[in-house]
Write an enzyme that holds these catalytic residues in place. Structure first.
Site, PDB file in Angstrom:
ATOM      1  N   ASP A  13     110.544 101.733  15.197  1.00  0.00           N
ATOM      2  CA  ASP A  13     111.906 102.136  15.566  1.00  0.00           C
ATOM      3  C   ASP A  13     112.275 101.632  16.972  1.00  0.00           C
ATOM      4  O   ASP A  13     111.419 101.191  17.735  1.00  0.00           O
ATOM      5  CB  ASP A  13     112.010 103.669  15.499  1.00  0.00           C
ATOM      6  CG  ASP A  13     113.398 104.149  15.114  1.00  0.00           C
ATOM      7  OD1 ASP A  13     114.362 103.385  15.283  1.00  0.00           O
ATOM      8  OD2 ASP A  13     113.524 105.306  14.656  1.00  0.00           O
ATOM      9  N   ASP A  48     121.306 105.027   9.774  1.00  0.00           N
ATOM     10  CA  ASP A  48     120.971 106.453   9.754  1.00  0.00           C
ATOM     11  C   ASP A  48     121.940 107.225   8.869  1.00  0.00           C
ATOM     12  O   ASP A  48     121.738 108.411   8.605  1.00  0.00           O
ATOM     13  CB  ASP A  48     121.010 107.033  11.168  1.00  0.00           C
ATOM     14  CG  ASP A  48     119.681 106.844  11.888  1.00  0.00           C
ATOM     15  OD1 ASP A  48     118.686 106.503  11.216  1.00  0.00           O
ATOM     16  OD2 ASP A  48     119.639 107.037  13.117  1.00  0.00           O
TER      17      ASP A  48
END
Ligand code: GLA
Length: 726
Positions: free
Chosen positions: A476, A546
């Protein structure tokens, strides 16, 4: 095939269905001639424009040239330079020792290579036959090598430039782009992919005008705000018809792409590393390699351009270890638990999916350091035994005992102020002394321009991977650089910070991703904020956004597919009401939309009823049936959700024997108009068994007349499966 016609000094670069041509003109300038459908190798000088331009600056030292033939600004460029009569956006802008900014890069020969050499320190397409065009400034010795690679399996040309200081004195590059190219008109529509966190890669289309259209990032990442991509559509181009040119940059840091409509009625394209906040000193003998740009041409509209990129990136850019292999079908705990988990909870999430076909469990953020929320712990890649007694072993053994693989989350480039590593090595942080670095998601960033910092990260991450049996990693990256400065760099090197950061990221990827070939790596950047061609070289799939809401995902996935193959998009089925939008969509729809990518699940599976579990089992089985299409098939976008109430996409196998059509209606209405969805990409001559219709139909009828899906309710999806008979 690459050919040099000596008589006309023309280079013809012939790829699968495209020809790229330029020639060395009377001034020794590399003048662009053509990029488009395959043509022969005629003398193309008749295609050059003529006509008097009395106010232009003539090519220095060529006063004998006629007015219409005598200025750099008139020549469509392969590389444009500043200070000698060319007022377009230069490809190169440098400062010589004396302070003058002149360069005249003219023809100095060429080489043909059977194979493109890798670009030092940067990911790029693999590839075959490559032309290296040598340009040189006779006065200073400064030189540029322009690389061109052709492909016999994709309608693209890969280009980059290596700048070489072959002079005696240091020069400072103030701009060092990767390419220039001329297009014959200036009435294109310029398409770009813009967005933000949780709404990545929306489509923008504006008309070309006189002046410069520029898209860029100054974030030291390719960004969710603007993808490093631009397409130019001819005025009549649509999704499947008309000419489209694509420009896609294989780069993960601050970039710029420019389309300039000139007074001549043509378009000058250029771009590469963003020259805002950039300067690069090049001492005698030094070189600077620029990121690769992949230029695509399609005579079949935007869809044809996308398929060209999908083919090119699947065959030549995405990590070949994974590109066509079935992907892990995972359950990720993030939306199910966020930071709040125990070994027992994680094991229960795993137990709930046993028997469904889900084959991988991914433990997301929160397993390391002191990390119970997002304010601390980043950089301390040591398991938090208080939270996970027995270390990772307990959950890993449990996952393996169920016959599943185990995945783990990292955010290697980041550091929290509240972490042991930050207390021990505050100098690892990107910051300027006496100023407080900006927080973003409560975190700071590691100075990847410093080799010592990279060594720390590589050692810490690889230690966890070596000491545990881990099959999958999610990498990430949740914020962008501020305070672009490094104590490890000299004053002169500071303005190269953004590019040096990118080189640092690639170095980490080489030493972590490439050094662990048994582990599958997925990329992520607070969703899809670093979804670019360089990243898909390392991460064959990237968490697309997301925002996991099915309706929003139709937009995000549609936009992402403009450049990137479906198999690069990580797409999860999550809970409703959706955590980002609060919207409720049917479970079946969420799965159908998530199946248009590398699919998975991200919810608290301990709440599953028997019925839910059976549904998941069926969804997983359905996905496996279409997985080969997702990994290898040709994509046809049929209905654009940004322009209508519908979203339809078809994936067709290369041999056109198998296909799937996903159709989706956002809002239901009553007594509505009939909506036909015309299938695309089939063989009109073939007959197809359409499972959902219970009959066989010709490809021609399916494409000419179309299907009439019977959607029920809002956010409803209907699928069709096609199999050619005999
Ligand atoms: C980012 C990612 C999410 C999740 C969280 C964890 O937002 O995009 O998928 O991993 O970080 O903090």
């Amino acid at each position: 095939m690459i050919t040099f016609e000596a008589k006309t000094r023309t280079f013809f670069l012939d790829g699968k269905g495209v020809t790229y041509a330029f020639f060395i003109n009377h001034a020794d300038f590399a003048e662009h001639l053509y990029f488009g459908k395959t043509i022969g190798h005629d003398d193309l000088s008749f295609t050059r424009a003529s006509g008097s331009r009395s106010t232009i600056a003539k090519v220095p030292g060529h006063d004998d040239f006629s007015e219409e033939d005598g200025s750099y600004v008139q020549f469509p460029a392969e590389l444009s330079f500043f200070g000698t009569g060319d007022y377009r956006e230069p490809t190169l802008h440098l400062e010589n020792q004396s302070g003058d900014r002149l360069t005249e890069l003219l023809y100095a020969g060429y080489d043909l290579l059977p194979e493109k050499p890798p670009i030092p320190g940067m990911p790029s397409m693999t590839g075959g036959e490559t032309l290296v065009l040598h340009l040189k400034d006779k006065v200073t010795g400064f030189a540029a090598d322009l690389y061109y690679t052709v492909y016999d399996d994709a309608d693209v040309i890969a280009r980059h430039i290596v700048y070489k200081n072959e002079g005696a004195e240091t020069v400072t590059l103030r701009r060092a782009y990767s390419f220039a190219m001329g297009l014959p008109q200036n009435d294109y529509q310029v398409l770009s992919l813009y967005g933000a966190w949780a709404r990545e890669r929306r489509i923008d289309k504006i008309p070309m005008h006189h002046g410069v259209i520029s898209i860029d990032s100054k974030r030291t990442t390719s960004s969710a705000e603007l993808n490093p991509f631009m397409a130019l559509l001819s005025p009549d181009a649509t999704e499947e018809f008309g000419e489209v040119y694509g420009v896609s940059l294989v780069y993960s840091s601050s970039f710029v792409l420019k389309a300039e409509g000139t007074i001549d009625g043509v378009t000058h394209l250029t771009g590469g590393i963003n020259d805002f906040d950039f300067a690069w000193p090049l001492a005698a003998g030094e070189t600077l390699a620029t990121p690769e740009v992949v230029l695509a041409y399609s005579a079949e509209g935007l869809g044809g351009m996308s398929r060209a990129y999908h083919d090119a990136y699947r065959e030549h850019l995405i990590n070949p270890r994974y590109v066509k292999t079935p992907r892990p079908l995972l359950i990720n705990n993030w939306e199910g638990t966020y930071f709040n988990f125990t070994n027992e909870k994680l094991m229960a999430i795993v137990d709930a999916v046993v028997g469904t076909g889900i084959d991988t469990f991914v433990l997301d953020d929160g397993w390391f350091g002191k990390r119970d929320d997002d304010s601390s712990g980043l950089g301390d890649w040591i398991v938090n035994e208080k939270k996970l007694p027995g270390g990772l072993k307990t959950i890993i053994d449990h996952v393996h005992s169920k016959g599943m693989n185990f995945g783990l989350w990292f955010e290697p480039e980041m550091i929290n102020e509240d972490s042991d590593i930050c207390r021990a090595h505050p100098e690892y942080v990107i910051r300027v002394d006496n100023r407080h670095p900006c927080y973003s998601r409560h975190q700071w960033m590691m100075d990847l321009t410093n080799p010592e910092v990279r060594d720390y990260i590589v050692t810490a991450v690889n230690k966890v991977l070596a000491e545990n049996q881990i099959e999958y990693v999610k990498w990430d990256y949740n914020r962008n650089v501020t305070e672009s400065f490094s104590k490890a760099l000299s004053r002169e090197e500071q303005l190269g910070f953004a590019h040096r950061y990118a080189l640092g990221v690639y170095d980490l990827c080489e030493r972590i991703v490439e050094a662990n070939p048994g582990i599958f790596f997925e990329g992520c950047a607070g969703g899809g904020a670093r979804f670019d061609p360089a990243m898909i070289h390392y991460f064959s799939q990237i968490w697309t956004s997301d925002d996991s809401d099915a309706e929003e995902r139709t937009h995000i996935q549609y936009g992402t597919s403009i450049v990137y193959p479906l198999s690069t998009m990580s797409c999860h089925v999550s809970i409703c009401p959706n955590h980002q939008t609060g919207r409720t969509t049917p479970f079946a729809t969420r799965a159908t939309i998530a199946h248009l990518g590398a699919t998975g699940y991200e919810l608290d599976t301990t709440t599953f009823t028997e019925e839910d579990k059976e549904a998941v089992k069926a969804q997983v089985a359905d996905y496996h049936k279409m997985e080969k299409l997702v990994l290898e098939g040709d994509l046809y976008r049929i209905d654009n959700p940004m322009e209508s109430n519908f979203f339809s996409e078809a994936i067709v196998s290369k041999d056109k024997t198998e296909a799937i059509l996903v159709t989706y209606r956002r809002m239901a209405s009553v007594n509505n108009q009939i909506k036909r969805v015309r299938m695309a990409g089939l063989d009109p001559e073939k007959r197809y068994e359409v499972a959902e219709l219970g009959q066989t139909v010709s490809g021609a009828a399916l494409m000419q007349i179309g299907l009439v899906p019977n959607w029920s309710g809002d956010f409803a999806a209907v699928e069709y499966h096609f199999k050619a008979i005999d």
